[in-house]
Design a protein around this motif. Sequence first.
Motif, PDB file in Angstrom:
ATOM      1  N   UNK A  23      43.119  40.369   1.474  1.00 14.05           N
ATOM      2  CA  UNK A  23      44.408  40.749   2.057  1.00 14.05           C
ATOM      3  C   UNK A  23      44.659  39.989   3.350  1.00 14.05           C
ATOM      4  N   UNK A  24      43.614  39.770   4.167  1.00 17.05           N
ATOM      5  CA  UNK A  24      43.788  39.008   5.404  1.00 17.05           C
ATOM      6  C   UNK A  24      44.119  37.556   5.143  1.00 17.05           C
ATOM      7  N   UNK A  25      43.429  36.952   4.154  1.00 18.78           N
ATOM      8  CA  UNK A  25      43.708  35.543   3.852  1.00 18.78           C
ATOM      9  C   UNK A  25      45.086  35.361   3.228  1.00 18.78           C
ATOM     10  N   UNK A  26      45.528  36.345   2.433  1.00 18.87           N
ATOM     11  CA  UNK A  26      46.814  36.222   1.750  1.00 18.87           C
ATOM     12  C   UNK A  26      47.971  36.778   2.561  1.00 18.87           C
ATOM     13  N   UNK A  27      47.696  37.360   3.710  1.00 20.72           N
ATOM     14  CA  UNK A  27      48.762  37.923   4.521  1.00 20.72           C
ATOM     15  C   UNK A  27      49.351  39.180   3.941  1.00 20.72           C
ATOM     16  N   UNK A  43      49.083  43.560   3.278  1.00 16.86           N
ATOM     17  CA  UNK A  43      48.535  44.752   3.936  1.00 16.86           C
ATOM     18  C   UNK A  43      47.136  45.065   3.410  1.00 16.86           C
ATOM     19  N   UNK A  44      46.302  45.520   4.311  1.00 14.50           N
ATOM     20  CA  UNK A  44      44.910  45.814   3.916  1.00 14.50           C
ATOM     21  C   UNK A  44      44.839  46.906   2.847  1.00 14.50           C
ATOM     22  N   UNK A  45      45.589  48.011   2.951  1.00 12.17           N
ATOM     23  CA  UNK A  45      45.513  49.024   1.888  1.00 12.17           C
ATOM     24  C   UNK A  45      45.851  48.454   0.513  1.00 12.17           C
ATOM     25  N   UNK A  46      46.813  47.521   0.489  1.00 15.71           N
ATOM     26  CA  UNK A  46      47.159  46.923  -0.800  1.00 15.71           C
ATOM     27  C   UNK A  46      45.996  46.106  -1.354  1.00 15.71           C
ATOM     28  N   UNK A  47      45.308  45.392  -0.483  1.00 21.18           N
ATOM     29  CA  UNK A  47      44.141  44.633  -0.930  1.00 21.18           C
ATOM     30  C   UNK A  47      43.029  45.541  -1.429  1.00 21.18           C
ATOM     31  N   UNK A  48      42.832  46.695  -0.737  1.00 19.56           N
ATOM     32  CA  UNK A  48      41.790  47.639  -1.165  1.00 19.56           C
ATOM     33  C   UNK A  48      42.124  48.250  -2.521  1.00 19.56           C
ATOM     34  N   UNK A  49      43.380  48.644  -2.704  1.00 21.13           N
ATOM     35  CA  UNK A  49      43.789  49.221  -3.988  1.00 21.13           C
ATOM     36  C   UNK A  49      43.655  48.188  -5.102  1.00 21.13           C
ATOM     37  N   UNK A  50      44.053  46.942  -4.779  1.00 24.40           N
ATOM     38  CA  UNK A  50      43.920  45.881  -5.779  1.00 24.40           C
ATOM     39  C   UNK A  50      42.451  45.695  -6.179  1.00 24.40           C
ATOM     40  N   UNK A  51      41.577  45.727  -5.186  1.00 25.12           N
ATOM     41  CA  UNK A  51      40.151  45.582  -5.475  1.00 25.12           C
ATOM     42  C   UNK A  51      39.612  46.742  -6.303  1.00 25.12           C
ATOM     43  N   UNK A  52      40.036  47.966  -6.010  1.00 22.62           N
ATOM     44  CA  UNK A  52      39.582  49.114  -6.798  1.00 22.62           C
ATOM     45  C   UNK A  52      40.019  49.007  -8.253  1.00 22.62           C
ATOM     46  N   UNK A  53      41.264  48.581  -8.469  1.00 29.60           N
ATOM     47  CA  UNK A  53      41.771  48.460  -9.845  1.00 29.60           C
ATOM     48  C   UNK A  53      41.015  47.371 -10.601  1.00 29.60           C
ATOM     49  N   UNK A  54      40.823  46.245  -9.931  1.00 28.86           N
ATOM     50  CA  UNK A  54      40.134  45.137 -10.593  1.00 28.86           C
ATOM     51  C   UNK A  54      38.691  45.515 -10.908  1.00 28.86           C
TER      52      UNK A  54
END
Length: 450
Positions: A49-53, A55-66
């Motif tokens: 999420x930091x590298x792609x700009x 939000x961090x919660x969105x990156x965390x949710x994306x990681x959980x789903x994947x």
Amino acid sequence: MTVTGADQDATGMTARRYWWWDRRRSVVLDVGLALVSALECALEGVGFAGDAGLPVPLGVVFGLVVGSALVLRRRWPIAVVLVSIAVTPAEMAFLMGIVSLYTLAASEVPRRITVVLAGMSFAGTLIVTFVRTQQDVANAADGDFRPGPWYVPLVSLFMSLGLTGPPVLYGLYIGARRRLMESLRERADSLERELSLLADRAEERAEWARTEERTRIAREMHDVVAHRVSLMVVHAAAIQAVALKDPAKAVKNAALVGDMGRQALTELREMLGVLRSGDAGNARERQGSAASVASAVPLAAVGVAAAAAAAAEAEDGPCLADLEALVGQSRQAGMVVELSVEGDPVACGPLVEQTAYRVVQEALTNVHKHAAGAKTWVRLAHRGSEIAMQVENGPSEGGAADAGLPSGGNGLVGMRERVTALGGVFVSGPTDAGGFRVSAVLPARPRGVS
């Protein structure tokens, strides 16, 4: 597609199923791996999420789903591998990539698909590793560390091979091992079915041999008992007729009855002795064969053994030389019998001579039963490789006393069975003169009988 054998234990699949899992242990393992993978991807999602700009919660949710997609690895291994390849640029799902490649290689997926997906995973990992390693080397260029031009490609290659090669090779090994175990299990089941079939066939052949032996024994006892007892009944009737008029003749007939009774008892005792010894031998054979079905005697040997036993018993049975005595017994019972022998005697097997004797014996017994007082002709002809016999009687005398002998209707049937079993020809029927004729032709050396 599912993993071959991964959901089966040594005893086969259990009765209860959990969706696409067949064992509870498989459910626990896959759910545990999915949770660990989801936590890993969630942590890696923060950096993504930091590298792609984003939000961090969105990156965390994306990681959980994947990461949670790993729970589907047994049901859809190709889809899980594609998901891991798709998120490779995000530098996440390393555990899912390793486990999904192993599952894919161990499954029943065609090998060409496995090679293509493994190559895609290797290429994606190589590119991402190459780019990341090159960035790290560029960031560290100001320091003392100055690697040569070979460093980035070599490190990228080793890292890509380390993340792709071992799970694929290990999965191929496990899949081949499972298929081998399934093949061995199928072969064991097939061998068990074949052994069961062989045991059933052996039991059928043994039952057939027992039936044949019972039929043969019944035929022998019929020939022995029927003839002797018929003569005894005829002599007993003669004793009743002459007891008052001619006591001397009555005494002579009584002596003949006693001799015939003793002869019948002797023959029955010998036959029962053979049966007892045979039963003892069969009991020992059954005890020996119970040790192993595989070491049993071949099925064809059952019939051969029965035939050999019959032939061995025929060695001690009556022969053609005893026909004169047989005819003499009927003459003593009051029957008018003429015996004629034609041709030069030829060497015959004991079973052939016994069969010829029994045919004449049973034919004479039938004359005593059904044609009391009829004149009878017994003819024996040696014709090179054949022996022909014929017993013919004229019409019964009306004044002759009927001895009242019972008839079971098995005499002609038994004679026909004896003759045809040796490859001979048997014919019987009434004559134009009102009598009855029994004819048989036997080969002197039947095939398979010594």
